[in-house]
Scaffold this motif. Structure first.
Motif, PDB file in Angstrom:
ATOM      1  N   PRO A   1      -2.835   3.363  -9.670  1.00  8.68           N
ATOM      2  CA  PRO A   1      -4.275   3.649  -9.601  1.00  8.68           C
ATOM      3  C   PRO A   1      -5.006   2.871  -8.512  1.00  8.68           C
ATOM      4  O   PRO A   1      -6.019   3.336  -7.987  1.00  8.68           O
ATOM      5  CB  PRO A   1      -4.765   3.247 -11.001  1.00  8.68           C
ATOM      6  N   ASN A   2      -4.508   1.682  -8.175  1.00  8.67           N
ATOM      7  CA  ASN A   2      -5.175   0.874  -7.145  1.00  8.67           C
ATOM      8  C   ASN A   2      -4.695   1.194  -5.734  1.00  8.67           C
ATOM      9  O   ASN A   2      -5.008   0.476  -4.776  1.00  8.67           O
ATOM     10  CB  ASN A   2      -4.986  -0.615  -7.433  1.00  8.67           C
ATOM     11  N   GLY A   3      -3.917   2.282  -5.594  1.00  8.95           N
ATOM     12  CA  GLY A   3      -3.457   2.692  -4.278  1.00  8.95           C
ATOM     13  C   GLY A   3      -2.233   1.935  -3.794  1.00  8.95           C
ATOM     14  O   GLY A   3      -1.829   2.091  -2.628  1.00  8.95           O
TER      15      GLY A   3
ATOM     16  N   TYR B   1      -1.546  -9.751  -5.742  1.00 10.35           N
ATOM     17  CA  TYR B   1      -2.158  -8.436  -5.653  1.00 10.35           C
ATOM     18  C   TYR B   1      -3.668  -8.519  -5.409  1.00 10.35           C
ATOM     19  O   TYR B   1      -4.237  -7.683  -4.730  1.00 10.35           O
ATOM     20  CB  TYR B   1      -1.922  -7.640  -6.944  1.00 10.35           C
ATOM     21  N   SER B   2      -4.324  -9.538  -6.021  1.00 13.59           N
ATOM     22  CA  SER B   2      -5.777  -9.604  -5.934  1.00 13.59           C
ATOM     23  C   SER B   2      -6.234 -11.052  -5.894  1.00 13.59           C
ATOM     24  O   SER B   2      -5.483 -11.976  -6.207  1.00 13.59           O
ATOM     25  CB  SER B   2      -6.427  -8.888  -7.127  1.00 13.59           C
TER      26      SER B   2
ATOM     27  N   LYS C   1       0.824  -1.192   0.000  1.00 14.76           N
ATOM     28  CA  LYS C   1       0.000   0.000   0.000  1.00 14.76           C
ATOM     29  C   LYS C   1       0.868   1.255   0.000  1.00 14.76           C
ATOM     30  O   LYS C   1       1.890   1.319   0.690  1.00 14.76           O
ATOM     31  CB  LYS C   1      -0.923   0.009   1.218  1.00 14.76           C
TER      32      LYS C   1
END
Length: 538
Positions: free
Chosen positions: A428-430, A458-459, A416
Motif C-alpha cells: 500500500p505504501n508503494g 522504512y520510515s 520502491k
C-alpha cells in the motif's frame, strides 16, 4: 567466552553415522594428540540401547556385543544422525515415541561424560572455560542441521550456553585435509599444487579440493561436496536383497518388533561379507548366513515354505558386488564432479574414513582415476584422519585461509515498486519487499573478508530494524518466498533512536566468513550500538 590465553585443551568429537570417537591435545604439546581407545578401536558404534522409558542402558560396543539378547525387545537405535540430512528419501528407523534429537543428545552426553573423565587428569582444568570443543559435521549439513547440533551439544553438557564460542564446527573433509597435509610431501605435493581429500564414512562421503599454500595453509579451490553414500548404504542394499527374498512387510515387522535381531544380522554381514569383499571373484568364498540363528523371530512374519527356502541365506559374488556398485558409483561421480569443477587439475587424491579401507572401493577408485591423477593414496589409520585434523584445526584455525560458499546469503529489504515488478507484490505504501544478496554462492572469501552493506528504515517513525537472514542455492533469487530460499533460524533486531533527519538513520551490516558459522554484525551508525549473531555458511 574465556580468553585465548585461558584455553588449555582442544578436544574434537567426530560424531559419525555408524561410528564415533573423540581426541584431545594440550595446547603446550599440540602435536601429541590422544585418541580415545574403545576396546582396541579408535571409534565405537553410534548405537544406543534404551529401556521402556527411553533411558539409556548401554551405548557403543557394549550395545552390540551381547549376542544372547537377540530376542530382547529393548529399544535399540542407530543411524539417527541421518535424520539431520537433506534429501534423504527414507529416514532411518526409530522406535515409536523416540525423537532423533533425543538420541543425538543422549549419545553426545555419553561421549561428554567420558571426555570429562579423561580430562580430569588435568587437575587445573575448568571444563567450560579451558576447553575448546571442535565438532565435525558433514559438508552437506545446512544451517538447520548445524543449529540442531549446537542445541544438542548444549543439552548434552558439552557447553554451558547454547551460543558458546568455545564450541566450534569444522566440516569433515576440511578436517581430513588438514590432517593429510603431513602426507603431501610423500605424494610429491608442493606449494601451489591442489589435492583432493575424499572422506568415506558410514553415512556420508565428503570431498574437498584444497591448494597447498607456501605457509602450510590450505585454500579451498572448489565448493566442497558430499552425499549420503557411506558404507551403511551397502548394508541397506543387503536389507533390500533380503526384502526380495522374504517380502518388505516381513522385514518392516522385524524392524518394528525385534530390531536388535536385524542389527545382529547386519553386524554378521559386515564382519564376514562386506569387510572382506575385494571385488575379485577368485578371492570370494561362498557365503551362507543362518537367518534362523540371527533372526529367529523373522519366521513368524514369513510363509513357512519361504523361510525354509532361505533360512540358510546364500550370497554369491554377483549378489555382493551388486550391493556395493550403486554406492561406489555415487562416490565415483562425486570425485568426477570435483575434478571437473577444478578443470581436471589435481595432483593427488587422498582417501580417508573407515569405508576407504574397503579393498573393492580402493580398486574401483584406482581403475577410474589413475589415468588422470597419478597419486592416489590410502593413509594408514584412515579412520582417525578427521578427528586428528579437527584437533589440529582447533590449535591453528588460520590453517584454513579461505572457503568457497555453498550458498547465496541475503536478507529481505524494501524498495520502491518498479514497473517491471509484479503488481501483486506492490505494498500500500508503494514499496516492495525483495531478496537482497549479501554474499553469493561460489564466492572465495578469506577468514578476514567482510561483506558489508548499509540499510535505511522504512520510515522516520520506525524505532527498530530487524534482519531475517536467508540462504539459497540460487544466484539470482528475487524474493524471499521463492522455492529454495530458506529462512535461517536466527532473527534479530536493533533499536533506532527517533531522529528529525531521515538521512541520519543508517544501519550497517557486516558478515565475516572466517569459520563455518558466519559472524553477522549490525551497527546503528548514529549510536554505535552493535548486535552480533552466528549463522552457518557450510
Amino acid at each position: 567466552m574465556a580468553s585465548t590465553n585461558d584455553i588449555r585443551v582442544v578436544a574434537a568429537i567426530d560424531f559419525g553415522t555408524t561410528y564415533s570417537g573423540f581426541a584431545y591435545a594440550h595446547r603446550k604439546s599440540p602435536d601429541e594428540i590422544f585418541c580415545q581407545d574403545f576396546e582396541g578401536s579408535f571409534k565405537t558404534p553410534t548405537v544406543l540401547i534404551y529401556d521402556e522409558s527411553f533411558k539409556v542402558t548401554s551405548w557403543g560396543f557394549p550395545a552390540l556385543s551381547d549376542r544372547t539378547i537377540r530376542k530382547s525387545k529393548s529399544s535399540s537405535v542407530e543411524l539417527f544422525k541421518l535424520h539431520l540430512g537433506r534429501n534423504i528419501e527414507e529416514k532411518p528407523f526409530l522406535p515409536e515415541g523416540l525423537d532423533y534429537k533425543k538420541a543425538i543428545i543422549d549419545y553426545l552426553h555419553e561421549i561428554c561424560k567420558l571426555l570429562k573423565e579423561k580430562l580430569n587428569s588435568y587437575k587445573f582444568l575448568e571444563f567450560f572455560n579451558q576447553v575448546i570443543i571442535i565438532l565435525t559435521v558433514p559438508a552437506e549439513f545446512d544451517n538447520k542441521a548445524l543449529s540442531i547440533m549446537r542445541d544438542c551439544a548444549f543439552k548434552a553438557g558439552l557447553t554451558n550456553e547454547k551460543n558458546s564460542r568455545n564450541l566450534k564446527f569444522i566440516t569433515e573433509p576440511e578436517a581430513a585435509a588438514i590432517h593429510c597435509m603431513k602426507f603431501l610431501s610423500d605424494n610429491g605435493i608442493t606449494s601451489g599444487d591442489s589435492f583432493m581429500t575424499v572422506d568415506c564414512g558410514g553415512g556420508t562421503v565428503d570431498l574437498t579440493t584444497r591448494q597447498l599454500l607456501f605457509d602450510n595453509a590450505l585454500g579451498e579451490v572448489t565448493e566442497r561436496t558430499g552425499d549420503f553414500c557411506g558404507s551403511s548404504y551397502v548394508d541397506q542394499e543387503f536389507i533390500k536383497f533380503l526384502e526380495k527374498k522374504v517380502g518388505k512387510s516381513a522385514i518392516d515387522l522385524l524392524k518394528k518388533n525385534y530390531y536388535r535381531q536385524l542389527q545382529c544380522l547386519i553386524q554378521e554381514f559386515c564382519k564376514n561379507v562386506k569387510i572382506p569383499f575385494t571385488g575379485c571373484e577368485k578371492d570370494f568364498e561362498f557365503t551362507e548366513i543362518d537367518l534362523g540363528d540371527y533372526c529367529p523371530e523373522l519366521k513368524q512374519y514369513c510363509k513357512d515354505d519361504v523361510f525354509m527356502e532361505i533360512e540358510e541365506l546364500e550370497l554369491t559374488f554377483d549378489d555382493v558386488r551388486t550391493m556395493f556398485d550403486p554406492i561406489i558409483t555415487k562416490i565415483v561421480d562425486l570425485i568426477k564432479g570435483q575434478l571437473h569443477a577444478n578443470n581436471d587439475k589435481c595432483s593427488a587424491i587422498i582417501m580417508v574414513g573407515g569405508f576407504s579401507e574397503s579393498k573393492y572401493l580402493q580398486s574401483r577408485i584406482k581403475d577410474e582415476f589413475l589415468d588422470f591423477v597419478q597419486n592416489i593414496s590410502f593413509p594408514s589409520n584412515p579412520i582417525t584422519a578427521v578427528i586428528k585434523g579437527a584437533v589440529q584445526y582447533g590449535m591453528k584455525e588460520h590453517v584454513i585461509t579461505n572457503r568457497v560458499l555453498k550458498w547465496t546469503y541475503g536478507t529481505e529489504i524494501g524498495r520502491k515498486w518498479e514497473a517491471d515488478d509484479p503488481i501483486s507484490r506492490k505494498l500500500p505504501n508503494g514499496m516492495i519487499k525483495v531478496f537482497h544478496p549479501l554474499a553469493k554462492k561460489g564466492s572465495h572469501l578469506t577468514s578476514t573478508d567482510e561483506v558489508k552493506t548499509v540499510f535505511k528504515p522504512y520510515s522516520l517513525f520506525q524505532t527498530k530494524v530487524s534482519f531475517n537472514m536467508y540462504h539459497t542455492s540460487k544466484l539470482d533469487a528475487k524474493y524471499c518466498d521463492e522455492d529454495d530460499v530458506k529462512l535461517l533460524d536466527n532473527d534479530w533486531e536493533i533499536e533506532i533512536p527517533r531522529l528529525d533527519d531521515f538521512d541520519d538513520q543508517i544501519i550497517s551490516l557486516a558478515l565475516n566468513f572466517g569459520n563455518i558459522e558466519i559472524l553477522a554484525t549490525a551497527e546503528n551508525q548514529k549510536t554505535g550500538k552493535e548486535y552480533k549473531v552466528k549463522f552457518n555458511c557450510g
